[in-house]
Motif scaffolding. Sequence first.
Motif, PDB file in Angstrom:
ATOM      1  N   PRO A 113       0.753  -1.136   0.029  1.00  8.81           N
ATOM      2  CA  PRO A 113      -0.072  -0.191   0.011  1.00  8.81           C
ATOM      3  C   PRO A 113       0.918   1.232   0.150  1.00  8.81           C
ATOM      4  O   PRO A 113       1.887   1.313   0.605  1.00  8.81           O
ATOM      5  CB  PRO A 113      -0.717  -0.037   1.487  1.00  8.81           C
ATOM      6  CG  PRO A 113      -0.066  -0.951   2.195  1.00  8.81           C
ATOM      7  CD  PRO A 113       0.628  -1.889   1.224  1.00  8.81           C
ATOM      8  N   VAL A 114       0.207   2.161  -0.600  1.00  9.04           N
ATOM      9  CA  VAL A 114       0.901   3.583  -0.817  1.00  9.04           C
ATOM     10  C   VAL A 114      -0.397   4.592  -0.579  1.00  9.04           C
ATOM     11  O   VAL A 114      -1.189   4.503  -1.502  1.00  9.04           O
ATOM     12  CB  VAL A 114       1.468   3.993  -1.944  1.00  9.04           C
ATOM     13  CG1 VAL A 114       1.938   5.324  -2.033  1.00  9.04           C
ATOM     14  CG2 VAL A 114       2.996   3.308  -2.169  1.00  9.04           C
ATOM     15  N   ALA A 115      -0.452   5.227   0.446  1.00  8.66           N
ATOM     16  CA  ALA A 115      -1.479   6.178   0.670  1.00  8.66           C
ATOM     17  C   ALA A 115      -1.393   7.378  -0.375  1.00  8.66           C
ATOM     18  O   ALA A 115      -0.289   8.002  -0.192  1.00  8.66           O
ATOM     19  CB  ALA A 115      -1.734   6.729   1.987  1.00  8.66           C
ATOM     20  N   THR A 116      -2.235   7.615  -1.200  1.00  8.37           N
ATOM     21  CA  THR A 116      -1.845   8.556  -2.369  1.00  8.37           C
ATOM     22  C   THR A 116      -2.816   9.833  -2.070  1.00  8.37           C
ATOM     23  O   THR A 116      -3.814   9.898  -1.953  1.00  8.37           O
ATOM     24  CB  THR A 116      -2.118   7.984  -3.765  1.00  8.37           C
ATOM     25  OG1 THR A 116      -1.441   6.778  -3.694  1.00  8.37           O
ATOM     26  CG2 THR A 116      -1.628   8.881  -4.957  1.00  8.37           C
ATOM     27  N   PHE A 117      -2.238  11.203  -2.440  1.00  9.32           N
ATOM     28  CA  PHE A 117      -2.895  12.394  -2.132  1.00  9.32           C
ATOM     29  C   PHE A 117      -2.923  13.061  -3.504  1.00  9.32           C
ATOM     30  O   PHE A 117      -2.409  12.617  -4.292  1.00  9.32           O
ATOM     31  CB  PHE A 117      -1.925  13.172  -1.189  1.00  9.32           C
ATOM     32  CG  PHE A 117      -2.151  12.541   0.289  1.00  9.32           C
ATOM     33  CD1 PHE A 117      -2.991  12.998   1.116  1.00  9.32           C
ATOM     34  CD2 PHE A 117      -1.180  11.394   0.672  1.00  9.32           C
ATOM     35  CE1 PHE A 117      -3.219  12.191   2.290  1.00  9.32           C
ATOM     36  CE2 PHE A 117      -1.068  10.924   1.844  1.00  9.32           C
ATOM     37  CZ  PHE A 117      -2.522  11.101   2.842  1.00  9.32           C
ATOM     38  N   ALA A 118      -3.511  14.245  -3.435  1.00  8.47           N
ATOM     39  CA  ALA A 118      -3.745  15.051  -4.739  1.00  8.47           C
ATOM     40  C   ALA A 118      -2.346  15.590  -5.253  1.00  8.47           C
ATOM     41  O   ALA A 118      -1.418  15.640  -4.669  1.00  8.47           O
ATOM     42  CB  ALA A 118      -4.517  16.387  -4.211  1.00  8.47           C
ATOM     43  N   ILE A 119      -2.477  15.634  -6.606  1.00  6.27           N
ATOM     44  CA  ILE A 119      -1.461  16.183  -7.320  1.00  6.27           C
ATOM     45  C   ILE A 119      -0.978  17.674  -6.896  1.00  6.27           C
ATOM     46  O   ILE A 119      -1.910  18.498  -6.697  1.00  6.27           O
ATOM     47  CB  ILE A 119      -1.779  16.487  -8.647  1.00  6.27           C
ATOM     48  CG1 ILE A 119      -2.006  14.909  -9.357  1.00  6.27           C
ATOM     49  CG2 ILE A 119      -0.858  17.206  -9.947  1.00  6.27           C
ATOM     50  CD1 ILE A 119      -3.012  15.066 -10.935  1.00  6.27           C
ATOM     51  N   GLY A 120       0.261  17.935  -6.703  1.00  5.46           N
ATOM     52  CA  GLY A 120       0.733  19.158  -6.178  1.00  5.46           C
ATOM     53  C   GLY A 120       0.856  19.467  -5.004  1.00  5.46           C
ATOM     54  O   GLY A 120       0.757  18.624  -4.039  1.00  5.46           O
ATOM     55  N   PRO A 121       0.965  20.764  -4.712  1.00  3.54           N
ATOM     56  CA  PRO A 121       1.238  21.312  -3.111  1.00  3.54           C
ATOM     57  C   PRO A 121       0.138  21.133  -2.482  1.00  3.54           C
ATOM     58  O   PRO A 121       0.335  20.814  -0.983  1.00  3.54           O
ATOM     59  CB  PRO A 121       1.374  22.933  -3.514  1.00  3.54           C
ATOM     60  CG  PRO A 121       1.525  23.198  -4.942  1.00  3.54           C
ATOM     61  CD  PRO A 121       0.906  21.900  -5.588  1.00  3.54           C
ATOM     62  N   ALA A 122      -1.206  20.994  -2.888  1.00  5.16           N
ATOM     63  CA  ALA A 122      -2.322  20.428  -1.858  1.00  5.16           C
ATOM     64  C   ALA A 122      -2.207  19.198  -1.265  1.00  5.16           C
ATOM     65  O   ALA A 122      -2.498  18.748  -0.523  1.00  5.16           O
ATOM     66  CB  ALA A 122      -3.665  20.733  -2.389  1.00  5.16           C
TER      67      ALA A 122
END
Length: 167
Positions: free
Chosen positions: A111-120
Amino acid sequence: MKTVQIGVVMGSSSDWDTMQHAVDILQQFGIGFEAKVVSAHRMPDDMFVYAELAAERGLKAIIAGAGGAAHLPGMLAAKTTVPVLGVPVQSKALSGVDSLHSIVQMPKGIPVATFAIGPAGAANAALFAVAMLANENPDLRMELDAFRIDQTEAARKMVLPVTGSAS
């Protein structure tokens, strides 16, 4: 000197413009961190050593930012059980969608918790790490709660320019 609890790594120094937002949040909460370039493609042996020693060195999470092929978060996750928080860095060719797909499409079991693209995404990955640490630290939990209250109040105080009305 604060104990390093969070690793902030990126595939290239060009990713810093994005990943500095994670560092800003960690600094705001007084969380000990390290920030460094650990390229999956240009220094794979260093990347594997970083991942393999992460738990032993006391890291509680690794925030990994990468653009393009974006293999760094997944390859780190393959070599450690320390939670990896993936941040897709906006790329020129596909605006970070390529990075997002590369990070989010991990095979079952890694697993990799994935977040939004870019600074956010970088800021939210750091806030997620803060929330993880806050589970074991009541003082940090109170700081995080206060942060959320401040966000709510700032949103409530927002005003829009009046350009017309619906009658």
